[in-house]
Motif scaffolding. Sequence first.
Motif, PDB file in Angstrom:
ATOM      1  N   ALA A 122       0.794  -1.136   0.184  1.00  0.00           N
ATOM      2  CA  ALA A 122       0.170  -0.127  -0.036  1.00  0.00           C
ATOM      3  C   ALA A 122       0.805   1.341   0.164  1.00  0.00           C
ATOM      4  N   LEU A 123       2.008   1.087   0.736  1.00  0.00           N
ATOM      5  CA  LEU A 123       2.776   2.309   0.963  1.00  0.00           C
ATOM      6  C   LEU A 123       3.395   2.462  -0.519  1.00  0.00           C
ATOM      7  N   VAL A 124       3.767   1.619  -1.340  1.00  0.00           N
ATOM      8  CA  VAL A 124       4.554   1.646  -2.787  1.00  0.00           C
ATOM      9  C   VAL A 124       3.457   2.213  -3.764  1.00  0.00           C
ATOM     10  N   ARG A 125       1.992   1.618  -3.445  1.00  0.00           N
ATOM     11  CA  ARG A 125       1.021   2.146  -4.286  1.00  0.00           C
ATOM     12  C   ARG A 125       0.835   3.837  -4.231  1.00  0.00           C
ATOM     13  N   GLN A 126       1.093   4.156  -3.118  1.00  0.00           N
ATOM     14  CA  GLN A 126       0.750   5.470  -2.549  1.00  0.00           C
ATOM     15  C   GLN A 126       1.942   6.381  -2.337  1.00  0.00           C
ATOM     16  N   ALA A 127       3.141   6.023  -3.170  1.00  0.00           N
ATOM     17  CA  ALA A 127       4.352   6.750  -2.940  1.00  0.00           C
ATOM     18  C   ALA A 127       4.333   7.978  -3.551  1.00  0.00           C
ATOM     19  N   PRO A 128       3.825   8.425  -4.803  1.00  0.00           N
ATOM     20  CA  PRO A 128       3.685   9.671  -5.341  1.00  0.00           C
ATOM     21  C   PRO A 128       2.836  10.624  -4.404  1.00  0.00           C
ATOM     22  N   LYS A 129       1.590  10.042  -3.732  1.00  0.00           N
ATOM     23  CA  LYS A 129       1.129  10.979  -3.046  1.00  0.00           C
ATOM     24  C   LYS A 129       1.688  11.048  -1.456  1.00  0.00           C
ATOM     25  N   ILE A 130       2.422  10.085  -0.849  1.00  0.00           N
ATOM     26  CA  ILE A 130       3.019  10.257   0.181  1.00  0.00           C
ATOM     27  C   ILE A 130       3.951  11.353  -0.092  1.00  0.00           C
ATOM     28  N   ILE A 131       4.860  11.195  -1.102  1.00  0.00           N
ATOM     29  CA  ILE A 131       5.900  12.368  -1.482  1.00  0.00           C
ATOM     30  C   ILE A 131       5.501  13.783  -1.440  1.00  0.00           C
ATOM     31  N   ASP A 132       4.274  14.005  -2.288  1.00  0.00           N
ATOM     32  CA  ASP A 132       3.600  15.197  -2.090  1.00  0.00           C
ATOM     33  C   ASP A 132       3.434  15.808  -0.863  1.00  0.00           C
ATOM     34  N   GLY A 133       2.959  14.621   0.182  1.00  0.00           N
ATOM     35  CA  GLY A 133       2.600  15.163   1.501  1.00  0.00           C
ATOM     36  C   GLY A 133       3.849  15.675   2.293  1.00  0.00           C
ATOM     37  N   ILE A 134       5.102  14.858   2.018  1.00  0.00           N
ATOM     38  CA  ILE A 134       6.295  15.174   2.710  1.00  0.00           C
ATOM     39  C   ILE A 134       6.428  16.543   2.286  1.00  0.00           C
ATOM     40  N   ARG A 135       6.793  16.944   1.086  1.00  0.00           N
ATOM     41  CA  ARG A 135       6.837  18.226   0.656  1.00  0.00           C
ATOM     42  C   ARG A 135       5.995  19.321   1.245  1.00  0.00           C
ATOM     43  N   SER A 136       4.703  19.034   1.256  1.00  0.00           N
ATOM     44  CA  SER A 136       3.785  19.894   1.963  1.00  0.00           C
ATOM     45  C   SER A 136       4.191  20.222   3.284  1.00  0.00           C
ATOM     46  N   ASP A 137       4.502  19.221   4.020  1.00  0.00           N
ATOM     47  CA  ASP A 137       4.722  19.268   5.389  1.00  0.00           C
ATOM     48  C   ASP A 137       5.943  19.913   5.673  1.00  0.00           C
ATOM     49  N   VAL A 138       6.816  19.731   4.996  1.00  0.00           N
ATOM     50  CA  VAL A 138       8.120  20.285   4.956  1.00  0.00           C
ATOM     51  C   VAL A 138       8.038  21.850   4.998  1.00  0.00           C
ATOM     52  N   GLU A 139       7.194  22.446   3.948  1.00  0.00           N
ATOM     53  CA  GLU A 139       6.806  23.782   3.931  1.00  0.00           C
ATOM     54  C   GLU A 139       6.232  24.334   4.957  1.00  0.00           C
ATOM     55  N   ARG A 140       5.199  23.667   5.449  1.00  0.00           N
ATOM     56  CA  ARG A 140       4.424  24.009   6.814  1.00  0.00           C
ATOM     57  C   ARG A 140       5.451  24.155   7.803  1.00  0.00           C
ATOM     58  N   LEU A 141       6.134  23.250   8.129  1.00  0.00           N
ATOM     59  CA  LEU A 141       7.357  23.131   9.249  1.00  0.00           C
ATOM     60  C   LEU A 141       8.122  24.379   9.218  1.00  0.00           C
ATOM     61  N   ARG A 142       8.705  24.529   7.901  1.00  0.00           N
ATOM     62  CA  ARG A 142       9.768  25.568   7.677  1.00  0.00           C
ATOM     63  C   ARG A 142       8.957  27.086   8.267  1.00  0.00           C
ATOM     64  N   ALA A 143       7.989  27.106   7.984  1.00  0.00           N
ATOM     65  CA  ALA A 143       6.993  28.389   8.309  1.00  0.00           C
ATOM     66  C   ALA A 143       7.200  28.825   9.928  1.00  0.00           C
ATOM     67  N   ARG A 144       7.272  27.579  10.651  1.00  0.00           N
ATOM     68  CA  ARG A 144       7.352  27.757  12.096  1.00  0.00           C
ATOM     69  C   ARG A 144       8.700  28.054  12.634  1.00  0.00           C
ATOM     70  N   LEU A 145       9.751  27.893  11.789  1.00  0.00           N
ATOM     71  CA  LEU A 145      11.101  28.095  12.248  1.00  0.00           C
ATOM     72  C   LEU A 145      11.534  29.489  13.063  1.00  0.00           C
ATOM     73  N   PRO A 146      11.115  30.507  12.077  1.00  0.00           N
ATOM     74  CA  PRO A 146      11.187  31.938  12.650  1.00  0.00           C
ATOM     75  C   PRO A 146      10.532  31.941  14.073  1.00  0.00           C
ATOM     76  N   GLN A 147       9.420  31.599  14.409  1.00  0.00           N
ATOM     77  CA  GLN A 147       8.786  31.573  15.671  1.00  0.00           C
ATOM     78  C   GLN A 147       9.696  31.062  16.546  1.00  0.00           C
ATOM     79  N   ALA A 148      10.127  29.575  16.380  1.00  0.00           N
ATOM     80  CA  ALA A 148      10.717  28.820  17.283  1.00  0.00           C
ATOM     81  C   ALA A 148      12.102  29.589  17.814  1.00  0.00           C
ATOM     82  N   ARG A 149      12.583  30.172  16.585  1.00  0.00           N
ATOM     83  CA  ARG A 149      13.911  30.939  16.913  1.00  0.00           C
ATOM     84  C   ARG A 149      13.517  32.103  17.970  1.00  0.00           C
ATOM     85  N   GLU A 150      12.547  32.961  17.584  1.00  0.00           N
ATOM     86  CA  GLU A 150      12.269  33.883  18.552  1.00  0.00           C
ATOM     87  C   GLU A 150      11.795  33.397  19.905  1.00  0.00           C
TER      88      GLU A 150
END
Length: 451
Positions: A122-150
């Motif tokens: 199931a993971l293999v069949r959903q690999a493209p969708k999972i990769i898209d989710g990873i990239r989306s999560d990365v962008e969302r978490l990057r937005a939290r970095l300035p606040q964390a440093r502050e």
Amino acid sequence: MAGFWGRRRREDEAARQAQDDDLARRARAALVAADERIRTTSDEVEFALAELGETATKPLREGLEAVRTHMAEAFHLHQLNHDEIPDTAEELRTRNARIVQLCDWAEDVLDERTEALREKIALVRQAPKIIDGIRSDVERLRARLPQARETVDRLAGRYSQAALHRVAANPSEAEQLLDFALHSADVSVRRREARRPEEANVALETATEAVRRAGAILDAVEDFEIEALRAQSTLADVIADSREDIVAARPFTQSGVPHAAEVSAAVARLEAALAALPGPGTPSDPFEDLATLREANAALDAAVDKARERASRPVPPLDHVRHAVEAADHAIAVARSVIDGHRGWIGADARTRLVEAQRLRPEIDPLVVPEDTREQALVLARRVQQLAGEALQAAQRDIDSGRPDGDDWGGYGGFGGGRRRPRSGFGGGGDLLGPVLGGVLLGGLMGDMFD
């Protein structure tokens, strides 16, 4: 009557034949289902091998090979059921039962092995969708970095470097993990395009885990501020309780109070912990301060409880302990004297109690008895005296009865070689004078011992 039994026999035979026919139908159906399952699983293995690689699919491939081997036996048994050689009902029944057993086993093996791969497929069949989710999560978490440093910079003015050490590097670590997650996702795509499924799956799992860890350590920055405020609030309550405990412990530090020195040391330790707390506006480590204060407070509570318990149960005077030891020694001496003087008359009970009293006596040193052990020494001395008294009473009974433990024997001991003591007249403490003299003698000794 003969007709009844004949009918009963025909009914039993008909029932057995119906059971045999049903077993044969089950064997044929199981054989077809298992063979079809093998063919379907073979197709699934080919797909899984292409998507997952050899390592992940090895258990399923091995299980499929074992099933094929055992199913060959099942087909052979079915062939024997339909060859030209006549078979008995028992032979057919045994073969069909074996066919059903082999087919059920084959289904179980394939179920177990395919289920283990279901999640990975199931993971293999959903690999493209999972990769898209990873990239989306990365962008969302990057937005939290300035606040964390502050947040970290703001907390640095309130808490010490030691306290902030656990989260100070979290924003930088999270950023590195997010970069690594994107890199791993790209590697997974390239490896899958190159038909290297095992490497692609490992890279995909690595990217997923990196994103999870990055989110967790960013959450830890916010959690630290909440937990630190909570620790400061608790610390204020513990400080107030500690000061009250010090006041309550003062009476137990007075001279002459049991364990006064121990309580005084605990009070000093708690006062030092309170004095070491940073003043208002000074960066602090509320977690460490709270732990130190709680430990010192617990030590004071234990010392006060110990002193309070001792105050409710006074220490026996040393003279009392020495008197009890002297009484125990006197009791042992009397019992030993009587038993040694009448060895031919004394049985096992008296001897056992005397030996036990003598064994316990060396555990008490009346000249060196610390306060903490005086009560125990007093109890032990009284126990020794009791055992010696029981030994003396048992010896009295043995002498009064004229034989130890009711045994009809007597002897002078030593080198007498089992010489029997006279049982009548006036010779050697016989039946007439033995109880009388024994009672008079022991009565005087016991009266003197318990005076």
